[in-house]
Design an enzyme around this catalytic site. Structure first.
Site, PDB file in Angstrom:
ATOM      1  N   ASP A   1       0.844  -1.258  -0.024  1.00 37.90           N
ATOM      2  CA  ASP A   1      -0.077   0.068   0.021  1.00 37.90           C
ATOM      3  C   ASP A   1       0.828   1.200   0.037  1.00 37.90           C
ATOM      4  OD1 ASP A   1      -2.747  -0.753  -0.156  1.00 37.90           O
ATOM      5  OD2 ASP A   1      -2.649  -1.641   1.950  1.00 37.90           O
TER       6      ASP A   1
ATOM      7  N   ASP B   1      -7.440  -3.945  -4.836  1.00 38.80           N
ATOM      8  CA  ASP B   1      -7.046  -2.687  -4.288  1.00 38.80           C
ATOM      9  C   ASP B   1      -5.672  -2.273  -4.866  1.00 38.80           C
ATOM     10  OD1 ASP B   1      -8.350  -4.623  -2.667  1.00 38.80           O
ATOM     11  OD2 ASP B   1      -8.212  -3.167  -0.979  1.00 38.80           O
TER      12      ASP B   1
END
Ligand code: GLY
Length: 407
Positions: A118, A183
């Site tokens: 991330d 994601d």
């Protein structure tokens, strides 16, 4: 009748027209101005709270009457800095930029983080926006270093970036080898940018490989997508398709669909490869033809959640979808995407989703969902909902001024 009353009576049709014009303007500059004025109060309060004391803290949510703060290595740690950069972009007020810079630079060490994927979100939302808006010395290096760190997660046999490690936390209990979540598409923007900044094409090549593999393996025939695809590290074959944050392995988790729509529009922006834009359009078709998409276009947390209509909505998904749709409207020239995005923004701007000033811990939007299967952050404000909401307002404003939505 007094003269003034007579005058007022005569003015009624004109007033009605003015009121109608005002109402129709609400979809244009007025709704943007109104949201910016509201955000100045809300985000200002949240910023002040997060700067109380000796250290800068990172607000992520507001739960049980308290602001929730996260450590710098949390996946959401870049969104508040990014929100402050967007406040600067929306207002031109240097005070926001000064604070944005402070909130960005607390993330300094994240450029070397390699244990999850991330960092694209974390660093591009903070340093990336700071670089774009202020061209601050050293920010480019941070972005390139982060891309280097993220690239260590590339698994050549499978041709993807591994999203999560499997040796810790709840992820260690799922039997995965190389889990890739939809994601992860959101972390590719940083890689494309790093190639622009450094001239090293490795980062963009990794991004393209990841986008292609995800396109091949994450999508169902109806263009909804799986949350997790697990790959065999030795052969590169798919081992399993399932979910972590959705209702079921075969369901359409709302934020996953939002990440897909937005992520492929970004991939198109950098490559002009039509298949990526087509993919975003297919996802949009899935979303807007889904029988469980509500009238106000703010999705339930999962399109297949069993208790619909008595299931929580997810404002964060709506905000991501709106922002992605503005970009898609520009690339495709199809104004219907802008109309849908405008409708989402109108919905999120109503008291059903936008918190009253002085409430919600300073966050703008209520009613987002972190992860129902994990029992965490259900029907609460989340910092990424606000981030993408403000981003969508910027994109809307740019388009309405005849500018590209993304600068
Ligand atoms: N990337 C994690 C989430 O969307 O909740």
């Amino acid at each position: 009748m007094k003269p003034s009353e007579t005058t007022n009576f005569r003015l009624l049709p004109a007033l009605a027209i003015a009121a109608a014009a005002l109402f129709s303007c609400k979809a244009g500059p007025d709704i943007i101005r109104d949201n910016v004025e509201n955000a100045e109060i809300q985000i200002g309060a949240l910023m002040n709270a997060s700067e109380e004391g000796d250290t800068i803290r990172i607000p992520s949510s507001f739960q049980d009457g308290k602001i929730v703060y996260v450590p710098t290595d949390d996946w959401v740690s870049g969104f508040f800095a990014g929100t402050l950069w967007y406040m600067y972009e929306l207002t031109g007020d240097e005070n926001w930029a000064d604070h944005a810079r402070k909130h960005t630079e607390v993330l300094d060490t994240i450029q070397y983080l390699t244990w999850h994927h991330d960092v694209g979100f974390m660093i591009y939302d903070s340093y990336g926006n700071g670089l774009r808006l202020k061209n601050i010395e050293g920010y480019k290096d941070v972005c390139v270093n982060t891309a280097k760190s993220l690239s260590t997660r590339f698994r050549p046999k499978a041709g993807v970036l591994q999203s999560w490690n499997t040796d810790r936390g709840w992820q260690a209990e799922r039997g995965w080898e190389c889990p890739v979540i939809i994601d992860n598409m959101m972390n590719l923007e940083l890689l494309f940018k790093a190639t622009e900044f450094s001239g090293d094409s490795t980062y963009a090549k990794i991004a393209i490989s990841h986008a292609d593999k995800t396109l091949e393996n994450h999508f169902r025939p109806d263009w909804s997508c799986y949350h997790v695809v697990d790959y065999d590290l030795n052969t590169g074959e798919v081992r399993r398709k399932c979910t972590a944050q959705g209702y079921a392995d075969e369901s359409a988790w709302a934020r996953g669909q939002a990440w897909a729509l937005y992520g492929y529009a970004v991939a198109y922006r950098f490559t002009h490869d039509k298949k990526y834009l087509d993919l975003s359009e297919h996802v949009a078709d899935f979303l807007f033809n889904s029988p469980t998409m509500p009238e106000d276009l703010v999705p339930y947390w999962d399109f297949n959640a069993p208790g619909i209509p008595d299931e929580p909505r997810d404002a964060s998904s709506a905000a991501v979808i709106a922002s992605g749709l503005y970009e898609m409207s520009y690339h495709t020239g199809n104004n219907e995407y802008k109309e849908k995005a405008d409708k989402i923004i109108e919905s999120l701007s109503t008291p059903a989703y936008r918190a009253a000033q002085g409430t919600n811990g300073g966050f703008i939007l209520m009613h987002s969902v972190g992860s129902i299967p994990h029992g965490s952050s259900i029907d609460v404000p989340l910092n990424y909902a606000d981030y993408y909401f403000l981003e969508a307002l910027i994109r809307k404003q740019n388009i309405e001024k005849g500018l590209p939505p993304v600068k």
